[in-house]
Design an enzyme around this catalytic site. Structure first.
Site, PDB file in Angstrom:
ATOM      1  N   ASP A  52       1.011  -1.244  -0.100  1.00 46.50           N
ATOM      2  CA  ASP A  52      -0.116  -0.040   0.072  1.00 46.50           C
ATOM      3  C   ASP A  52       0.936   1.198   0.012  1.00 46.50           C
ATOM      4  OD1 ASP A  52      -2.739  -1.339   2.103  1.00 46.50           O
ATOM      5  OD2 ASP A  52      -2.255  -1.625   0.017  1.00 46.50           O
ATOM      6  N   LYS A 133     -23.834   5.176 -14.878  1.00 45.97           N
ATOM      7  CA  LYS A 133     -22.752   4.463 -15.167  1.00 45.97           C
ATOM      8  C   LYS A 133     -22.015   3.947 -13.736  1.00 45.97           C
ATOM      9  CE  LYS A 133     -19.113   4.006 -18.243  1.00 45.97           C
ATOM     10  NZ  LYS A 133     -17.935   3.604 -17.362  1.00 45.97           N
ATOM     11  N   CYS A 434      13.532  28.703   9.211  1.00 45.39           N
ATOM     12  CA  CYS A 434      12.623  27.574   9.473  1.00 45.39           C
ATOM     13  C   CYS A 434      11.443  27.936  10.638  1.00 45.39           C
ATOM     14  CB  CYS A 434      13.531  26.426  10.283  1.00 45.39           C
ATOM     15  SG  CYS A 434      12.541  25.051  10.796  1.00 45.39           S
TER      16      CYS A 434
HETATM   17  O1  I6G Z   1     -19.310   0.034 -19.684  1.00 43.15           O
HETATM   18  C1  I6G Z   1     -20.594   0.091 -19.556  1.00 43.15           C
HETATM   19  C2  I6G Z   1     -21.225   0.512 -18.643  1.00 43.15           C
HETATM   20  C3  I6G Z   1     -22.461   0.783 -18.843  1.00 43.15           C
HETATM   21  C4  I6G Z   1     -21.122  -0.112 -20.846  1.00 43.15           C
HETATM   22  C5  I6G Z   1     -22.557  -0.039 -20.979  1.00 43.15           C
HETATM   23  C6  I6G Z   1     -23.275   0.324 -19.823  1.00 43.15           C
HETATM   24  O2  I6G Z   1     -24.557   0.349 -19.899  1.00 43.15           O
HETATM   25  C7  I6G Z   1     -25.266   1.175 -18.809  1.00 43.15           C
HETATM   26  N1  I6G Z   1     -23.376  -0.636 -22.046  1.00 43.15           N
HETATM   27  C8  I6G Z   1     -22.740  -1.260 -22.917  1.00 43.15           C
HETATM   28  C9  I6G Z   1     -23.361  -1.420 -24.384  1.00 43.15           C
HETATM   29  C10 I6G Z   1     -21.198  -1.039 -22.841  1.00 43.15           C
HETATM   30  N2  I6G Z   1     -20.442  -0.786 -21.953  1.00 43.15           N
HETATM   31  C11 I6G Z   1     -20.478  -1.725 -24.083  1.00 43.15           C
END
Ligand code: I6G
Length: 729
Positions: A52, A133, A434
């Site tokens: 780490d 995402k 310092c």
């Molecule tokens: O990497 C990804 C994250 C989220 C994705 C994705 C996604 O859909 C919510 N969808 C596809 C079609 C791909 N990667 C290729």
């Protein structure tokens, strides 16, 4: 952990660009070796804490010198290198990645481009889905006849690791589904919630095992375990968001297909929306971003996908990304706040490091009140070569400054808002004495850092030196950590390392004095004295590292120890080097012609991995009178041991390049390779002038011919085994 991160940051701030480049190369190699030992050989060579620490150091240097980040940067590695323990799975359909959009204009272009591609008028209806995402690890699950038959990581998109046994232990992943097409590959993200991540790290830390930098690394490290029972004990989750090979279409639209996956028993993200216009897409992005901090898991953007699957098909792919989807990334974690003051911290080597004290502000869910300002040039808006940074804008107390957090490292100041600068704000005057001891603080030519010249007189340096001395890679005395040694220093019991070894003699009679101190009882006091006694016998490398000499890190200390073997040989050579003409040369250029008359100096710099910076630091530090007296006093208490023999010491194949070809009858190819590597050989797949030994079994073809042409030593399997001491006889 915060302290250690700050120290890594402080250390990074003191490096020149050339030193940083060299150190990053060393760290990449060290971490790669450690990963290999841990994940592939299942035989860790360094402790998790040391691992780490190397990672932290690497991250700190990269954050300080983003331009030096290597293509094989260890920070890009999510926890584990592909382990040989996992077989490979070739995805029936490639696992793609997504193109990125960084602002609304990119999303507008994305939609307009699709319309153009499909020949649609601006007002023709065109729907998209928008969903968070997840910041985790992609996984492809293959079901045949409703049964989970395999699970594979993304890998390079074509081939991933077979993690089926591990995936079966995750509650969100059904092992049997009903009503699905005969063949169905479900794709999605494995992740860990914030709460589960925090609890896991707490457990790991209580057990003294490796903690993870963030939930993503924890998820990746947990999924890629050779023992599925370890994965079972880790709280992993899974969201399904897509699919690969299917024997029958799931539904006509993206939204309906996701609903179908949900019906089949998968978790799908509840924030997925169907959007009929660009404005709706951007509004959903804003909603998701707003709720980001309350989701309980990490996301790094919003994914838009064309809803109509027939249109997705028409659009198809670029090389590795679909034309019909895009990831709209969230901006870096930034916030503006006021710079209330600048404090100067003094480090072990006397470096003065400026720290920004800020009006507390939340940056990506974390309250930040301190940030590093690196050094005086950074505050003045200059880089180490005098070029402009931030367009030359300096930073003043009272300014509004932009704070950012990159990963796990200490926050930094990225920019300053001149429009909000108070009228009376004054340029910051970096101290030339310092703040701790009043000694001159000088900046040497080519050094980005100003240093206190007080040496041991400076209490801040003394404390930092002591903290370093008791750190894990140095003396590592049980019961005597940074906190305890600081307290002993404050009370005047320990001023320098040798005092630690005189504690018992001076304060231990009847243990009364130590027992009377806060936090110490009879048992812990006795344990401390025992632990100190145990450390009187210590390896040479640890001693050299523990001295805390500039540029002499763990690796350099170990290289020096290996070369000299004893303290006497080491210090004698350093003393002679300090008296030679090379030691007083002002720079490397002036030093070159003096080397012929400087044999001890040449011996030190001739050690593999030891450069001039180390030699200069050794010669100057160990010839300072007070410093040397302190070191000699310490050495008088110790029984210094030579470095242990390396596993490869005495190996007849250490450092040699070996190629295996043909059929091996007494071991598998993988076993032969692992064995050779354990003995210090490098195993290559092809014969070249660099090959030292070809091991050729029956059926060896062109490699044997080429080796013969190049005059390379060729052994059969038995000869090879005899050479490495594994022969039958
Ligand atoms: O990497 C990804 C994250 C989220 C994705 C994705 C996604 O859909 C919510 N969808 C596809 C079609 C791909 N990667 C290729």
């Amino acid at each position: 952990m915060a302290d250690e991160t700050e120290r890594a940051d402080d250390a990074a701030a003191k490096l020149t660009e050339a030193e940083a480049r060299e150190r990053l190369a060393d760290l990449a190699a060290a971490l790669e070796a450690a990963n290999r030992a841990y994940h592939q050989d299942d035989a860790p060579e360094i402790s998790d804490a040391d691992y780490d620490a190397l990672k932290r150091e690497n991250a700190a240097i990269e954050a300080r010198f983003p331009n030096l980040k290597r293509s094989d940067s260890p920070t890009e590695q999510v926890g584990a290198a592909p382990a040989e323990g996992f077989s490979k799975i070739t995805h029936a359909e490639g696992m793609l990645s997504l193109a990125n959009a960084f602002d609304d204009a990119d999303v507008t272009d994305f939609v307009a481009g699709i319309r153009r591609y499909l020949g649609l008028a601006p007002e023709a209806p065109l729907a998209f889905t928008a969903e968070p995402k997840i910041d985790g690890l992609s996984l492809s699950l293959r079901y045949e006849g409703g049964a989970l038959v395999s699970a594979a990581t993304r890998g390079d998109g074509v081939t991933g690791e077979n993690v089926t046994a591990n995936a079966r232990t995750i509650d969100d992943i059904p092992t049997q589904i009903t009503g699905a097409p005969d063949v169905l590959e479900v794709r999605g993200e494995v992740y860990m919630s914030h709460a589960d991540f925090a609890a896991l790290n707490e457990r790991q830390s209580a057990a003294g095992t490796k903690t993870f930098a963030n939930p993503r690394n924890a998820a990746a490290g947990s999924l890629r375990q050779l023992d599925p029972e370890v994965t079972r004990a880790r709280p992993l989750r899974f969201f399904a968001y897509s699919w690969g090979q299917v024997s029958a279409q799931l539904a006509p639209t993206q939204k309906q297909a996701i609903a179908r996956l949900e019906k089949l028993g998968f978790q799908t993200n509840p924030l997925t929306r169907r959007c009929e216009t660009l404005d709706e897409m951007l509004a959903q992005y804003a909603t998701i971003e707003e709720g980001r901090a309350t989701l309980g898991y990490d996301i790094d953007g919003v994914v838009y996908k064309l809803d109509d699957l027939a249109l997705q098909d028409r659009l198809g792919l670029r090389s590795t990304t679909p034309r019909w989807a895009i990831a709209h990334k969230f901006p870096a974690e930034l916030a503006w706040t006021r710079l209330e003051s600048i404090d100067i911290q003094v480090g072990r080597t006397g470096a003065l490091s400026p720290v920004a004290r800020l009006t507390p502000v939340t940056v990506g869910g974390v309250v930040v009140s301190n940030a590093t300002l690196h050094n005086e040039d950074y505050i003045a808006g200059r880089d180490a070569k005098g070029g402009e940074i931030r367009g030359g804008r300096d930073i003043r107390v009272g300014d509004w400054v932009q704070v950012y957090r990159a990963g796990d490292v200490i926050p930094k100041i990225a920019d300053v808002d001149l429009l909000k600068r108070p009228e009376d704000a004054q340029p910051y005057r970096f101290p030339t004495t310092c703040p701790e001891c009043g000694s001159d603080a000088v900046r040497e030519e080519g050094d980005a850092v100003r240093r206190c010249t007080g040496g041991l007189v400076c209490p801040a340096q003394a404390v930092e030196k002591l903290r370093h001395f008791v750190s894990r890679a140095a003396f590592d005395i049980e019961g005597l950590g940074a906190k305890q040694v600081e307290a002993f220093h404050a009370d005047g019991w320990v001023r320098e390392p040798a005092d630690i070894f005189e504690l018992k003699e001076k304060y231990g009679q009847g243990l009364q004095q130590l027992k009377n101190r806060e936090g110490w009882g009879e048992r812990s006091a006795q344990n401390l004295f025992d632990a100190i006694d145990e450390r009187r016998r210590i390896a040479l490398g640890r001693v050299i590292f523990a001295l805390g000499i500039r540029h002499v890190g763990e690796v350099a200390a170990s290289d020096l120890a290996r070369h000299f073997g004893t303290w006497a040989a080491f210090i004698d050579t350093v003393d002679r080097a300090a008296a030679e003409p090379a030691a007083s040369a002002p720079d490397a250029k002036a030093r070159r012609p003096l080397l012929a008359d400087s044999p001890a100096w040449s011996e030190i710099t001739g050690i593999d991995g030891i450069g001039e910076a180390v030699a200069v630091a050794l010669a100057t530090t160990l010839s300072q009178e007070a410093e040397r007296a302190s070191v000699d006093r310490l050495i008088g208490h110790l029984d210094i041991q030579p470095p242990p023999a390396r596993a490869t010491d005495g190996s007849p194949v250490a450092g040699k390049t070996v190629v295996f070809t043909g059929t091996l009858e007494k071991m598998t190819r993988a076993e032969a390779k692992a064995q050779a590597e354990r003995l210090g050989a490098k195993v290559s797949g092809s014969v070249s002038a660099k090959t030292d030994i070809l091991v050729a079994g029956p059926g060896a073809g062109s490699k044997a011919t080429k080796a013969a042409e190049l005059g390379i030593e060729t052994l059969d399997e038995d000869e090879w085994l005899a050479l490495i001491g594994r022969g039958d006889g």
